[in-house]
Design a protein around this motif. Structure first.
Motif, PDB file in Angstrom:
ATOM      1  N   LYS A  64       0.825  -1.206   0.000  1.00  0.00           N
ATOM      2  CA  LYS A  64       0.000   0.000   0.000  1.00  0.00           C
ATOM      3  C   LYS A  64       0.858   1.253   0.000  1.00  0.00           C
ATOM      4  CE  LYS A  64      -3.987   2.109   2.212  1.00  0.00           C
ATOM      5  NZ  LYS A  64      -5.036   1.977   3.227  1.00  0.00           N
ATOM      6  N   ILE A  65       1.984   1.230   0.709  1.00  0.00           N
ATOM      7  CA  ILE A  65       2.879   2.391   0.722  1.00  0.00           C
ATOM      8  C   ILE A  65       3.376   2.691  -0.692  1.00  0.00           C
ATOM      9  CG2 ILE A  65       5.171   3.141   1.464  1.00  0.00           C
ATOM     10  CD1 ILE A  65       4.629   1.796   4.137  1.00  0.00           C
ATOM     11  N   LEU A  66       3.777   1.650  -1.428  1.00  0.00           N
ATOM     12  CA  LEU A  66       4.248   1.856  -2.796  1.00  0.00           C
ATOM     13  C   LEU A  66       3.136   2.382  -3.700  1.00  0.00           C
ATOM     14  CD1 LEU A  66       6.401  -1.385  -3.198  1.00  0.00           C
ATOM     15  CD2 LEU A  66       7.193   0.932  -2.692  1.00  0.00           C
ATOM     16  N   LYS A  67       1.939   1.865  -3.502  1.00  0.00           N
ATOM     17  CA  LYS A  67       0.808   2.294  -4.326  1.00  0.00           C
ATOM     18  C   LYS A  67       0.439   3.751  -4.043  1.00  0.00           C
ATOM     19  CE  LYS A  67      -3.682   0.566  -5.852  1.00  0.00           C
ATOM     20  NZ  LYS A  67      -4.723  -0.482  -5.644  1.00  0.00           N
ATOM     21  N   VAL A  68       0.433   4.128  -2.763  1.00  0.00           N
ATOM     22  CA  VAL A  68       0.097   5.508  -2.407  1.00  0.00           C
ATOM     23  C   VAL A  68       1.189   6.464  -2.877  1.00  0.00           C
ATOM     24  CG1 VAL A  68      -0.286   7.065  -0.467  1.00  0.00           C
ATOM     25  CG2 VAL A  68      -1.331   4.814  -0.452  1.00  0.00           C
ATOM     26  N   LYS A  69       2.444   6.039  -2.748  1.00  0.00           N
ATOM     27  CA  LYS A  69       3.547   6.886  -3.195  1.00  0.00           C
ATOM     28  C   LYS A  69       3.460   7.157  -4.692  1.00  0.00           C
ATOM     29  CE  LYS A  69       7.365   9.124  -2.468  1.00  0.00           C
ATOM     30  NZ  LYS A  69       7.322  10.393  -1.725  1.00  0.00           N
ATOM     31  N   LYS A  70       3.137   6.149  -5.449  1.00  0.00           N
ATOM     32  CA  LYS A  70       2.981   6.332  -6.898  1.00  0.00           C
ATOM     33  C   LYS A  70       1.817   7.262  -7.203  1.00  0.00           C
ATOM     34  CE  LYS A  70       2.359   3.770 -11.205  1.00  0.00           C
ATOM     35  NZ  LYS A  70       1.291   4.668 -11.673  1.00  0.00           N
ATOM     36  N   MET A  71       0.721   7.115  -6.441  1.00  0.00           N
ATOM     37  CA  MET A  71      -0.439   7.984  -6.652  1.00  0.00           C
ATOM     38  C   MET A  71      -0.083   9.449  -6.392  1.00  0.00           C
ATOM     39  SD  MET A  71      -3.915   8.196  -4.428  1.00  0.00           S
ATOM     40  CE  MET A  71      -2.991   9.123  -3.200  1.00  0.00           C
ATOM     41  N   ILE A  72       0.661   9.701  -5.305  1.00  0.00           N
ATOM     42  CA  ILE A  72       1.043  11.078  -4.988  1.00  0.00           C
ATOM     43  C   ILE A  72       1.998  11.631  -6.046  1.00  0.00           C
ATOM     44  CG2 ILE A  72       2.234  12.522  -3.295  1.00  0.00           C
ATOM     45  CD1 ILE A  72       1.184  10.681  -1.122  1.00  0.00           C
ATOM     46  N   ASP A  73       2.933  10.806  -6.523  1.00  0.00           N
ATOM     47  CA  ASP A  73       3.862  11.264  -7.559  1.00  0.00           C
ATOM     48  C   ASP A  73       3.121  11.608  -8.846  1.00  0.00           C
ATOM     49  OD1 ASP A  73       5.904  10.894  -5.780  1.00  0.00           O
ATOM     50  OD2 ASP A  73       6.486   8.920  -6.559  1.00  0.00           O
ATOM     51  N   ASP A  74       2.147  10.786  -9.221  1.00  0.00           N
ATOM     52  CA  ASP A  74       1.377  11.073 -10.433  1.00  0.00           C
ATOM     53  C   ASP A  74       0.589  12.373 -10.297  1.00  0.00           C
ATOM     54  OD1 ASP A  74       2.376   8.752 -11.466  1.00  0.00           O
ATOM     55  OD2 ASP A  74       0.579   7.558 -11.024  1.00  0.00           O
TER      56      ASP A  74
ATOM     57  N   ALA B  25      -4.147   6.244   7.232  1.00  0.00           N
ATOM     58  CA  ALA B  25      -3.422   6.806   6.098  1.00  0.00           C
ATOM     59  C   ALA B  25      -1.946   6.446   6.192  1.00  0.00           C
ATOM     60  CB  ALA B  25      -3.605   8.322   6.051  1.00  0.00           C
ATOM     61  N   ALA B  26      -1.345   6.074   5.059  1.00  0.00           N
ATOM     62  CA  ALA B  26       0.073   5.715   5.046  1.00  0.00           C
ATOM     63  C   ALA B  26       0.965   6.947   5.057  1.00  0.00           C
ATOM     64  CB  ALA B  26       0.380   4.866   3.810  1.00  0.00           C
ATOM     65  N   PHE B  27       0.459   8.081   4.561  1.00  0.00           N
ATOM     66  CA  PHE B  27       1.240   9.302   4.507  1.00  0.00           C
ATOM     67  C   PHE B  27       0.412  10.467   5.029  1.00  0.00           C
ATOM     68  CE2 PHE B  27       3.312   6.641   1.374  1.00  0.00           C
ATOM     69  CZ  PHE B  27       4.654   6.921   1.563  1.00  0.00           C
ATOM     70  N   LYS B  28       1.115  11.483   5.519  1.00  0.00           N
ATOM     71  CA  LYS B  28       0.506  12.740   5.923  1.00  0.00           C
ATOM     72  C   LYS B  28       1.078  13.848   5.050  1.00  0.00           C
ATOM     73  CE  LYS B  28      -2.228  11.909   9.475  1.00  0.00           C
ATOM     74  NZ  LYS B  28      -3.645  12.303   9.495  1.00  0.00           N
TER      75      LYS B  28
ATOM     76  N   ILE C 277      -6.033   6.678   1.995  1.00  0.00           N
ATOM     77  CA  ILE C 277      -6.517   5.495   2.713  1.00  0.00           C
ATOM     78  C   ILE C 277      -6.921   4.398   1.734  1.00  0.00           C
ATOM     79  CG2 ILE C 277      -8.349   4.640   4.232  1.00  0.00           C
ATOM     80  CD1 ILE C 277      -8.302   7.325   5.633  1.00  0.00           C
ATOM     81  N   ASN C 278      -7.548   4.787   0.641  1.00  0.00           N
ATOM     82  CA  ASN C 278      -7.994   3.816  -0.370  1.00  0.00           C
ATOM     83  C   ASN C 278      -7.524   4.292  -1.738  1.00  0.00           C
ATOM     84  OD1 ASN C 278      -9.237   1.835  -1.816  1.00  0.00           O
ATOM     85  ND2 ASN C 278     -11.308   2.280  -1.124  1.00  0.00           N
ATOM     86  N   PRO C 279      -6.282   4.012  -2.117  1.00  0.00           N
ATOM     87  CA  PRO C 279      -5.737   4.549  -3.370  1.00  0.00           C
ATOM     88  C   PRO C 279      -6.417   4.024  -4.622  1.00  0.00           C
ATOM     89  CG  PRO C 279      -4.218   2.985  -2.368  1.00  0.00           C
ATOM     90  CD  PRO C 279      -5.295   3.226  -1.370  1.00  0.00           C
TER      91      PRO C 279
END
Length: 634
Positions: A313-323, A356-359, A374-376
């Motif tokens: 999930k951390i990798l998925k959220v990180k990619k979402m934020i980068d995009d 949430a994995a990130f703030k 929370i739900n990418p």
């Protein structure tokens, strides 16, 4: 022939009889196939009426559906080929609920169920089933319980309802009873009855009763000098004896029995032999180590799976934020989209689906992205574009409305200079100030932010205030205290300059804050949120009222001092000067707070005599308290 002649002689009768007959049925012709066959077999034979061959109804072939087939037939066929011994091996690995459903299939499978099988399954799978087995084992090790059959153990492990009243929900065997009973039956419905040690019959025959109570096969629950026994003998729905061997009524009988406790158990209660308890106890002891090992392995596997899920999930959220960051205005993307790992997400008991994995560093960005962090999987291409456009539009709004440069106010506006000194001039400077303040707070978590650092941030409340054109109120979230405006604007600025010789700057600032809070709250308790969602006109009106209140209340300190000196000028107290100085000390919290938040009452005299008298009374009370403390220290 006579009969035929008579018929010819009476033609009317023949006609009447013919009329009574039903019309003849139409002769059926032979089918084509039958006609050909007759012509081949006997071409000279006479034509005979034969019923035609019946058409056979075409039977449609059954379509084999793609869905689930008849499980009963398939299961029966497969079970015929599978030996019962193999069934027992399969059942040993089932959970208590699956074992119960499997055993209810037929009588042969019910006979396969063993005590070891049920105990092992309950201990391994845990939950309420394990709790029930552990409660039973406390009695089984002492052999004070009727030996439960394997099917009864299986029903206990899967029970949901009290077996006594059949109405109240119950999760496990009730401690101290060995029964699957609810608390209402145990406490209010007479299922158990206490034997009190302060009874006369116990005191007179203490040794005999203690011999009964100390016997291992006499089961009870000891609580507060009372021994709780099951009140009556019970059987379950299958007719099996359940519960403790010894009931309340048996206690007195066992005391006077000639054969002792063991004789009473064998003769009167027909207690199960000691050997019948070995199967349960051996199964429990042998399965306990395995169950402990399996549960530990299960926890390790569960933690490993949770860690893998969190990392994925951390990798998925990180990619979402980068995009999403790639679509934000490049001038501000590095600052506005900065994020950090959420420590709560790394905790062992954190729920992946709710934490949430990130703030995000900027609060309004965090509020905007929190559901997707929370739900990418909710973040689609269209939503990502809409969020990026919304972020860019909000940042541009700060520039268009000139809120950071405070140019939305005229140069003559009393708040402009005050706000301009405390607000970063651009979006870039604002984001830098927020970043510096956040780093300082992280390095000094328990200290107050220095006055030279920016205390605000881009919150959702700030953005909403700007969108609603309540700009001063939005900046108030950063400023917090508007009372310094009183010190720099007229008419109070000249009044402050005149009183600087008497009062120091620190006192004047505190007194100005007290007056400002009193005006804003209307005399009631002041909350920090009192200035939220206020219009610009409200701030102008509040400043005007604060000017009037400040100019009216600041001179009251001199009037109060004159009042005290005049009243006590004839006093012979040795510490008179010290007392007067204590009473009129302007920096005293009670004095400053009372004058700063003063409400002038109706019909109040011009010299404020009533108000000063109340203030003096409070001061004298504090003075007497101070003297008592000094005397106590001496």
């Amino acid at each position: 022939m006579v009969k035929s002649e008579e018929i010819n002689e009476n033609p009317d009768d023949d006609a009447s009889e013919e009329d009574k007959k039903l019309p003849a049925k139409r002769k059926r012709t032979l089918s084509a196939k039958a006609a050909v066959n007759n012509s081949i077999e006997d071409s000279d034979s006479e034509y005979k009426d034969e019923p035609p061959a019946k058409k056979q109804r075409k039977v449609k072939a059954k379509k084999v559906g793609r869905g689930r087939q008849n499980n009963l037939k398939n299961g029966t066929r497969s079970s015929k080929a599978l030996p019962l011994d193999a069934m027992g091996i399969v059942m040993a690995f089932l959970s208590p609920r699956a074992m119960l459903n499997f055993s209810n299939t037929c009588k042969s499978l019910r006979e396969i169920v063993t005590t070891r099988m049920v105990v092992d399954s309950a201990l391994v799978h845990g939950g309420f089933a394990r709790r029930s087995i552990e409660e039973l084992q406390k009695f089984m090790v002492d052999k004070s319980l009727h030996v439960p059959s394997p099917l009864r153990l299986l029903r206990i492990c899967n029970g949901k309802m009290c077996e006594i009243c059949l109405c109240n929900k119950t999760n496990h065997v009730r401690p101290g009873t060995g029964l699957f009973a609810c608390w209402t039956c145990v406490s209010d419905r007479g299922l158990t009855k206490p034997f009190k040690r302060d009874w006369a019959r116990y005191r007179h025959n203490r040794a005999k009763y203690d011999a009964v109570f100390d016997h291992s096969r006499v089961g009870y629950a000891d609580y507060s000098r009372k021994l709780y026994f099951v009140n009556r003998r019970l059987t379950d729905a299958a007719g099996e004896r359940i519960g403790q061997l010894v009931t309340f009524s048996d206690v007195d009988s066992m005391v006077d029995y000639k054969g002792g406790v063991d004789g009473y158990l064998a003769d009167e209660l027909s207690a199960p032999p000691v050997a019948s308890y070995e199967e349960f106890n051996n199964s429990y002891n042998e399965s306990l180590d395995r169950a402990t090992r399996v549960i530990a392995e299960r926890e390790v596997a569960k933690k490993a799976k949770a860690a893998n899920n969190k990392q994925a999930k951390i990798l998925k959220v990180k990619k979402m934020i980068d995009d999403l960051t790639a679509l934000v205005d490049e001038r501000h993307r590095d600052s506005i989209m900065a994020c950090s790992a959420n420590p709560a997400f790394r905790q062992e008991h954190a729920k992946v689906t709710k934490t949430a994995a990130f703030k995000m560093s900027i609060p309004f960005i965090d509020d905007l992205l929190s559901p997707y962090i929370i739900n990418p999987s909710k973040m689609k291409v269209k939503i990502r574009r809409e969020l990026a456009a919304s972020i860019n539009a909000k940042l541009q709004m700060l520039v268009d409305k000139q809120i950071l440069s405070v140019d939305f106010l005229d140069d003559s506006h009393p708040y402009k200079t005050f706000l301009k000194e405390r607000t970063p001039a651009s979006v870039q400077l604002l984001l830098q100030a927020i970043s510096v303040s956040k780093e300082w707070r992280f390095a000094n978590p328990y200290q107050r932010l220095p006055t030279n650092m920016f205390p605000g941030t881009l919150s959702t409340k700030f953005i909403v205030g700007v969108e609603n054109d309540k700009l001063i109120s939005a900046l108030g979230l950063w400023v917090g205290d508007f009372s310094p405006v009183l010190m720099t604007t007229e008419p109070t600025a000249s009044l402050v300059a005149a009183f600087k010789s008497k009062f120091d700057g620190d006192f004047l600032e505190k007194f100005g804050r007290t007056v400002w809070e009193s005006v804003v709250s209307g005399g009631s308790y002041y909350w920090a949120s009192s200035l939220n969602d206020k219009t610009d006109a409200f701030f102008l009106d509040t400043l005007e009222k604060a000017h009037a209140a400040f100019g009216e209340r600041l001179p009251l300190f001199d009037q109060y001092e004159s009042y005290i000196k005049t009243k006590h000028e004839d006093s012979s107290d040795e510490r008179l000067d010290e007392m007067i100085a204590f009473l009129v000390k302007p920096s005293a919290f009670q004095t400053m707070n009372s004058i700063g938040r003063m409400k002038k009452r109706e019909n109040e005299d011009e010299d404020m005599g009533t108000f000063f008298a109340e203030l003096e009374s409070d001061g004298l009370r504090r003075w007497e308290l101070k003297i008592r403390r000094e005397q106590a220290n001496v």
